[in-house]
Design a protein around this motif. Structure first.
Motif, PDB file in Angstrom:
ATOM      1  N   GLN A  13      45.470  47.224  41.039  1.00  7.59           N
ATOM      2  CA  GLN A  13      45.289  46.846  39.670  1.00  7.59           C
ATOM      3  C   GLN A  13      44.406  45.501  39.716  1.00  7.59           C
ATOM      4  N   VAL A  14      44.926  44.791  40.504  1.00  5.57           N
ATOM      5  CA  VAL A  14      44.323  43.339  40.724  1.00  5.57           C
ATOM      6  C   VAL A  14      42.803  43.402  41.006  1.00  5.57           C
ATOM      7  N   ALA A  15      42.401  44.139  42.176  1.00  9.29           N
ATOM      8  CA  ALA A  15      41.267  44.540  42.495  1.00  9.29           C
ATOM      9  C   ALA A  15      40.255  45.014  41.708  1.00  9.29           C
ATOM     10  N   SER A  16      40.742  46.082  40.912  1.00  3.77           N
ATOM     11  CA  SER A  16      39.870  46.459  39.657  1.00  3.77           C
ATOM     12  C   SER A  16      39.753  45.592  38.590  1.00  3.77           C
ATOM     13  N   ASN A  17      40.332  44.646  38.298  1.00  2.00           N
ATOM     14  CA  ASN A  17      40.078  43.569  37.325  1.00  2.00           C
ATOM     15  C   ASN A  17      40.616  42.284  37.610  1.00  2.00           C
ATOM     16  N   PRO A  18      39.991  41.495  38.459  1.00  2.00           N
ATOM     17  CA  PRO A  18      40.786  40.201  39.037  1.00  2.00           C
ATOM     18  C   PRO A  18      40.622  39.340  37.997  1.00  2.00           C
ATOM     19  N   PRO A  19      41.747  38.129  38.019  1.00  2.00           N
ATOM     20  CA  PRO A  19      41.338  37.164  36.956  1.00  2.00           C
ATOM     21  C   PRO A  19      40.270  36.418  36.974  1.00  2.00           C
ATOM     22  N   SER A  20      39.652  36.105  35.985  1.00  5.08           N
ATOM     23  CA  SER A  20      38.404  35.355  35.824  1.00  5.08           C
ATOM     24  C   SER A  20      38.273  34.042  36.638  1.00  5.08           C
ATOM     25  N   ALA A  21      39.244  33.484  36.908  1.00  2.00           N
ATOM     26  CA  ALA A  21      39.764  32.222  37.547  1.00  2.00           C
ATOM     27  C   ALA A  21      39.446  32.416  39.312  1.00  2.00           C
ATOM     28  N   PHE A  22      39.806  33.672  39.673  1.00  2.00           N
ATOM     29  CA  PHE A  22      39.631  33.727  41.063  1.00  2.00           C
ATOM     30  C   PHE A  22      38.065  33.481  41.765  1.00  2.00           C
ATOM     31  N   SER A  23      38.017  32.780  42.681  1.00  2.11           N
ATOM     32  CA  SER A  23      37.070  32.749  43.357  1.00  2.11           C
ATOM     33  C   SER A  23      36.328  33.956  44.008  1.00  2.11           C
ATOM     34  N   ALA A  24      35.036  33.858  44.450  1.00  6.15           N
ATOM     35  CA  ALA A  24      34.450  35.081  44.855  1.00  6.15           C
ATOM     36  C   ALA A  24      35.246  35.286  46.233  1.00  6.15           C
TER      37      ALA A  24
END
Length: 240
Positions: free
Chosen positions: A85-96
């Motif tokens: 679930q995280v990988a499919s739609n990660p938080p926008s604040a996550f870095s690349a």
């Protein structure tokens, strides 16, 4: 090559959590995940055995190694569902870099999940229904805090389950998996607070490194209640 990949893809497609296609990259991760260990486990576990459901739940019978392997399988299902679930739609604040990390870890956890499922065969419990209502998947802090909980709990759970395994080959397999989970735990902790790869000096509910430099070891009766808020499926435990 194409035929082999197609056959493997068909084998991996199931009514699993989120019903998502594993994709080529995750297939390669799974195919390379301790194939020799899988062969050993499968040889020992292919028996006419089915734990079934009790009151619509899943049963963990700790009378033998099958129960311990199903216990690990349940925890890997939980982790795989979270990381998918995280990988499919990660938080926008996550870095690349963070996004790439969660992409990779989902493949590790899918590989672990499928390893146990295939090895257990008819003895495997069914797919668990998760409850992630308390997690804010759009918030980086919430995602990292949950990842820390799952990874610390997973490390402690494997450490606590090892003593219950009677067959040495299963113990080796568990050791190979817990070392990967510990790498995940260290990375996630470092993202939350640089240098805090483990709790030092005092034990916490989800695990820590003690004065002797040893990670915590939690027994199933301690682990399952901590995991319970994230699992909708009723977990029945016998012979613990």
């Amino acid at each position: 090559m194409k035929n082999n990949e197609l056959e493997t893809k068909n084998e991996l497609q199931d009514e699993s959590l989120f019903n998502g296609s594993l994709g080529r990259r995750s297939f390669l991760q799974y195919a390379g995940a301790s194939a020799a260990a899988l062969a050993l486990v499968a040889a020992g576990c292919r028996k006419d055995r089915n734990f079934g459901d009790i009151s619509g739940g899943a049963t963990l019978d700790f009378k033998d190694d099958f129960g311990v392997l199903n216990y690990a399988y349940a925890l890997e299902q939980l982790e795989a569902a979270f990381y998918i679930q995280v990988a499919s739609n990660p938080p926008s604040a996550f870095s690349a870099t963070q996004k790439a990390y969660f992409q990779d870890v989902q493949f590790h956890e899918i590989a672990h999940r499928e390893l146990f499922k295939k090895a257990l065969g008819t003895a495997a419990i069914g797919s668990l229904e998760v409850n992630f209502s308390a997690i804010n998947f759009s918030d980086a802090a919430s995602v990292l805090a949950t990842a820390k909980t799952f990874e610390d709990l997973g490390v402690s759970a494997y450490n606590g389950a090892g003593v219950r395994l009677k067959d040495a080959k299963y113990l080796v397999l568990a050791g190979q998996i817990v070392s990967v989970e510990a790498r995940h735990a260290a990375y996630v902790r470092d993202q939350i607070s640089n240098g805090s790869f483990a709790d030092l000096g005092s034990l916490s509910a989800f695990g820590a490194v003690d004065a002797n430099g040893l990670d915590a070891s939690l027994t199933p009766d301690k682990v399952l209640p901590l995991a319970a808020p994230f699992i909708k499926t009723k977990i029945n435990v016998i012979n613990l």
